[in-house]
Design a protein around this motif. Structure first.
Motif, mmCIF file in Angstrom:
data_model
loop_
_atom_site.group_PDB
_atom_site.id
_atom_site.type_symbol
_atom_site.label_atom_id
_atom_site.label_comp_id
_atom_site.label_asym_id
_atom_site.label_seq_id
_atom_site.Cartn_x
_atom_site.Cartn_y
_atom_site.Cartn_z
ATOM 1 N N LYS A 51 0.819 -1.225 0.000
ATOM 2 C CA LYS A 51 0.000 0.000 0.000
ATOM 3 C C LYS A 51 0.846 1.266 0.000
ATOM 4 O O LYS A 51 0.407 2.303 -0.467
ATOM 5 N N ARG A 52 2.067 1.209 0.551
ATOM 6 C CA ARG A 52 2.907 2.409 0.528
ATOM 7 C C ARG A 52 4.371 2.039 0.659
ATOM 8 O O ARG A 52 4.721 0.958 1.148
ATOM 9 N N ILE A 53 5.222 2.975 0.205
ATOM 10 C CA ILE A 53 6.674 2.791 0.283
ATOM 11 C C ILE A 53 7.259 4.012 0.986
ATOM 12 O O ILE A 53 6.936 5.150 0.634
ATOM 13 N N ARG A 54 8.077 3.750 1.984
ATOM 14 C CA ARG A 54 8.773 4.827 2.692
ATOM 15 C C ARG A 54 10.276 4.562 2.616
ATOM 16 O O ARG A 54 10.702 3.423 2.451
ATOM 17 N N GLY A 55 11.060 5.610 2.750
ATOM 18 C CA GLY A 55 12.507 5.413 2.671
ATOM 19 C C GLY A 55 13.273 6.532 3.321
ATOM 20 O O GLY A 55 12.708 7.555 3.730
ATOM 21 N N MET A 56 14.569 6.318 3.429
ATOM 22 C CA MET A 56 15.470 7.325 3.994
ATOM 23 C C MET A 56 16.747 7.338 3.161
ATOM 24 O O MET A 56 17.448 6.317 3.079
ATOM 25 N N ALA A 57 17.016 8.477 2.520
ATOM 26 C CA ALA A 57 18.285 8.653 1.801
ATOM 27 C C ALA A 57 19.203 9.460 2.710
ATOM 28 O O ALA A 57 18.832 10.550 3.143
ATOM 29 N N TYR A 58 20.362 8.906 3.026
ATOM 30 C CA TYR A 58 21.257 9.595 3.965
ATOM 31 C C TYR A 58 22.601 9.886 3.312
ATOM 32 O O TYR A 58 23.045 9.159 2.414
ATOM 33 N N SER A 59 23.220 10.971 3.753
ATOM 34 C CA SER A 59 24.542 11.329 3.226
ATOM 35 C C SER A 59 25.344 11.987 4.345
ATOM 36 O O SER A 59 24.804 12.777 5.118
ATOM 37 N N LEU A 108 14.930 1.488 1.884
ATOM 38 C CA LEU A 108 13.536 1.532 1.430
ATOM 39 C C LEU A 108 12.719 0.453 2.139
ATOM 40 O O LEU A 108 13.206 -0.664 2.344
ATOM 41 N N VAL A 109 11.481 0.791 2.498
ATOM 42 C CA VAL A 109 10.589 -0.171 3.155
ATOM 43 C C VAL A 109 9.224 -0.102 2.488
ATOM 44 O O VAL A 109 8.636 0.978 2.352
ATOM 45 N N ALA A 110 8.711 -1.256 2.071
ATOM 46 C CA ALA A 110 7.362 -1.337 1.504
ATOM 47 C C ALA A 110 6.441 -1.936 2.562
ATOM 48 O O ALA A 110 6.759 -2.962 3.156
ATOM 49 N N GLU A 111 5.296 -1.270 2.801
ATOM 50 C CA GLU A 111 4.341 -1.759 3.804
ATOM 51 C C GLU A 111 3.102 -2.295 3.102
ATOM 52 O O GLU A 111 2.625 -1.702 2.128
ATOM 53 N N THR A 112 2.564 -3.411 3.604
ATOM 54 C CA THR A 112 1.385 -4.020 2.975
ATOM 55 C C THR A 112 0.125 -3.704 3.777
ATOM 56 O O THR A 112 0.183 -3.190 4.891
ATOM 57 N N THR A 113 -1.008 -4.061 3.186
ATOM 58 C CA THR A 113 -2.296 -3.811 3.825
ATOM 59 C C THR A 113 -2.443 -4.596 5.123
ATOM 60 O O THR A 113 -3.242 -4.240 5.984
ATOM 61 N N ASN A 114 -1.679 -5.690 5.282
ATOM 62 C CA ASN A 114 -1.772 -6.505 6.502
ATOM 63 C C ASN A 114 -0.668 -6.205 7.510
ATOM 64 O O ASN A 114 -0.471 -6.970 8.452
ATOM 65 N N GLY A 115 0.083 -5.117 7.283
ATOM 66 C CA GLY A 115 1.106 -4.740 8.256
ATOM 67 C C GLY A 115 2.428 -5.473 8.113
ATOM 68 O O GLY A 115 3.240 -5.487 9.032
ATOM 69 N N THR A 116 2.662 -6.091 6.951
ATOM 70 C CA THR A 116 3.948 -6.742 6.680
ATOM 71 C C THR A 116 4.910 -5.707 6.082
ATOM 72 O O THR A 116 4.474 -4.830 5.342
ATOM 73 N N PHE A 117 6.181 -5.814 6.420
ATOM 74 C CA PHE A 117 7.175 -4.879 5.890
ATOM 75 C C PHE A 117 8.240 -5.646 5.097
ATOM 76 O O PHE A 117 8.758 -6.659 5.577
#
Length: 215
Positions: free
Chosen positions: A31-39, A87-96
């Protein structure tokens, strides 16, 4: 960042007497993708370039994407320059499902362009999503270990294709705990998309935490 490091990881965890059995058999849909780009110790533009290149691939599949940027400089940034993306993808059932890439350590290997790193990390995440299951390939062994140490009850988890590390880890579990998993293959079809899945079932050994607080 390697090779100089200079950072510190603080891990805290509540005390648990026992681990509960788990039933993770339906990963759900992304359902969504979150991420963190660090430098660190490089131009702040590096993180933005990583974000743009990763989004160029992921935007084709899902609109709900947000990748944060984190730039550190000076004493707080450690002793070596570098950059990376998680990067982390989250599903409708709370799986990452997650994927991570970092630049080569200073003075080792060829220099990596932030654009290439962003694209490669996005492709790694898509690979993890294709493999599917309730746990990504990096954490398969951890899930199986916690199932093994759980109560004397049935635990089930649906995984993607087993990684070579996980296969070797299962042999270690058999050596240390004399425990064997029931492994059922679930070929991809109407319900399960992507790669072939594996349903892992076991009965925990009933391990309980014996540590006492020292007064």
């Amino acid at each position: 960042m390697p090779p100089g490091g200079g950072g510190e990881v603080v891990f805290s965890c509540p005390v648990r007497k026992v681990l509960k059995p788990v039933q993770l058999t339906d990963p759900g849909k992304i359902k969504r993708i979150r991420g963190m780009a660090y430098s660190v110790r490089v131009s702040p533009q590096m993180a933005n370039r990583i974000v743009d290149s990763a989004r160029s691939i992921l935007n084709k599949f899902i609109p709900d994407i947000y990748i944060y940027t984190d730039h550190m400089k000076g004493v707080n940034s450690g002793k070596s320059p570098g950059f990376g993306l998680s990067l982390v993808a989250e599903t409708t059932n709370g799986t990452f499902l997650s994927a991570e890439l970092a630049s080569n350590p200073q003075g080792q290997g060829t220099a990596v362009l932030p654009e290439d790193l962003g694209r490669n990390c996005a492709r790694l995440l898509l690979e993890e999503i294709y493999r599917g299951g309730c746990v990504d390939s990096t954490n398969q062994s951890l899930a199986l270990l916690l199932m093994t140490l759980g109560q004397q009850d049935v635990s089930k988890v649906l995984l993607g294709p087993l990684s070579p590390y996980t296969i070797e880890f299962l042999r270690h579990l058999k050596s240390f705990f004399q425990i064997m998993f029931k492994i059922e293959t679930k070929p991809c079809g109407e319900e399960l998309k992507g790669g072939d899945k594996v349903l892992m079932t076991c009965v925990g050994i009933g391990f309980s935490n014996l540590s006492k607080t020292l007064k």
